[in-house]
Design a protein around this motif. Sequence first.
Motif, PDB file in Angstrom:
ATOM      1  N   SER A 188      -9.840   6.265  -4.765  1.00  0.00           N
ATOM      2  CA  SER A 188      -8.642   5.656  -5.343  1.00  0.00           C
ATOM      3  C   SER A 188      -7.393   6.515  -5.200  1.00  0.00           C
ATOM      4  N   ARG A 234     -10.501   0.289   7.720  1.00  0.00           N
ATOM      5  CA  ARG A 234      -9.114  -0.069   8.009  1.00  0.00           C
ATOM      6  C   ARG A 234      -8.580  -1.084   7.001  1.00  0.00           C
ATOM      7  N   ALA A 269      -9.291  -1.054   3.924  1.00  0.00           N
ATOM      8  CA  ALA A 269      -9.077  -0.338   2.672  1.00  0.00           C
ATOM      9  C   ALA A 269      -7.930   0.662   2.747  1.00  0.00           C
ATOM     10  N   ARG A 270      -7.734   1.286   3.907  1.00  0.00           N
ATOM     11  CA  ARG A 270      -6.804   2.405   4.012  1.00  0.00           C
ATOM     12  C   ARG A 270      -6.104   2.423   5.373  1.00  0.00           C
ATOM     13  N   PRO A 271      -4.939   3.092   5.454  1.00  0.00           N
ATOM     14  CA  PRO A 271      -4.330   3.325   6.768  1.00  0.00           C
ATOM     15  C   PRO A 271      -5.253   4.179   7.636  1.00  0.00           C
ATOM     16  N   GLY A 326      -4.551  12.962   4.211  1.00  0.00           N
ATOM     17  CA  GLY A 326      -5.737  12.223   4.619  1.00  0.00           C
ATOM     18  C   GLY A 326      -6.908  13.129   4.915  1.00  0.00           C
ATOM     19  N   LEU A 370      -4.009   8.208   0.292  1.00  0.00           N
ATOM     20  CA  LEU A 370      -5.139   8.626   1.112  1.00  0.00           C
ATOM     21  C   LEU A 370      -5.213   7.798   2.391  1.00  0.00           C
ATOM     22  N   TRP A 371      -5.503   8.463   3.501  1.00  0.00           N
ATOM     23  CA  TRP A 371      -5.712   7.782   4.779  1.00  0.00           C
ATOM     24  C   TRP A 371      -6.825   8.497   5.527  1.00  0.00           C
ATOM     25  N   MET A 429       0.842  -1.191   0.000  1.00  0.00           N
ATOM     26  CA  MET A 429       0.000   0.000   0.000  1.00  0.00           C
ATOM     27  C   MET A 429       0.883   1.248   0.000  1.00  0.00           C
ATOM     28  N   THR A 430       0.501   2.254  -0.766  1.00  0.00           N
ATOM     29  CA  THR A 430       1.236   3.514  -0.813  1.00  0.00           C
ATOM     30  C   THR A 430       1.295   4.127   0.581  1.00  0.00           C
ATOM     31  N   PRO A 447       1.113   6.712   3.659  1.00  0.00           N
ATOM     32  CA  PRO A 447       0.167   7.808   3.882  1.00  0.00           C
ATOM     33  C   PRO A 447       0.789   9.165   3.555  1.00  0.00           C
TER      34      PRO A 447
END
Length: 277
Positions: A22, A50, A52-54, A7, A26-27, A1-2, A4
Amino acid sequence: MTRPTAGVAFKPQHFDEAIAASAAGLWFEVHAENYMVAGGPRLAMLHALREARPLSLHGVGLSIGGADRPDPAHLKALADLVDRFDPFLVSEHLAWSRVGSRCLPDLLPVPRTGEALAIVTRNIDIVHETLGRRILIENPAHYAAFDAMWSEPDFLGEIVRRTGCGLLIDVNNVAVAANNLGYDPGRYLAQLPHDAIGEIHVAGHSDDPMLGAHLLIDSHDAPVSETVWGLLAELLDHTGERPVLLERDGNVPDFADLMAERDRAAAILARKELCHA
């Protein structure tokens, strides 16, 4: 994952769009107290987010600056959330909001005295020991001046030195306090312990209904001002790239509008990354 970068403070009405977003880096950040429940749809939603994203947990109720030690039940609930969701950041405010069993509906200022410093460092040590990880402490907004032994940057630096905590610098709070108390925000940012800064917040403010722009309110109910965008860029000149969060708690717009502001923060971060490369 890229990793953060920029956000957005998560709002439940934006769940579907947040999950589908997308944007690289993004966090999301949530107020920990909103999720201190045993189960149900609220925790299920946070689990999906969580996945899906940090995720970052931002507390408002530990009363770090209060004379009492952190409430054991509250601290355990926070520790349970940290264990359950493994956030990449955990933060709290340099403020107090509790006297004994009485909780107050505000984040009240901490006097910058030796006694207050000892209390704050004791309480942060307790939180660190309980969570088993470092937390970040957020600088406050100010609406009135009071006598102090330290400047705020020096006070924050001493807290960092004594506890090993990090800092969350809210540049909207800096803009509000500088306006209200009449100091130079750029000088404030330059004096901070930059290596300790682990997160930056941007948000909107509003004029006081009676005093207008002479007294700014940290209201989080408006778009980020040009002053605050400028301070963000200035702080990143000192720190290099840091995770930046867009906060919005009132007059919450559509998710697309929040993402437009978030994308502006991401663009500023990208420029600073190139400058520090």
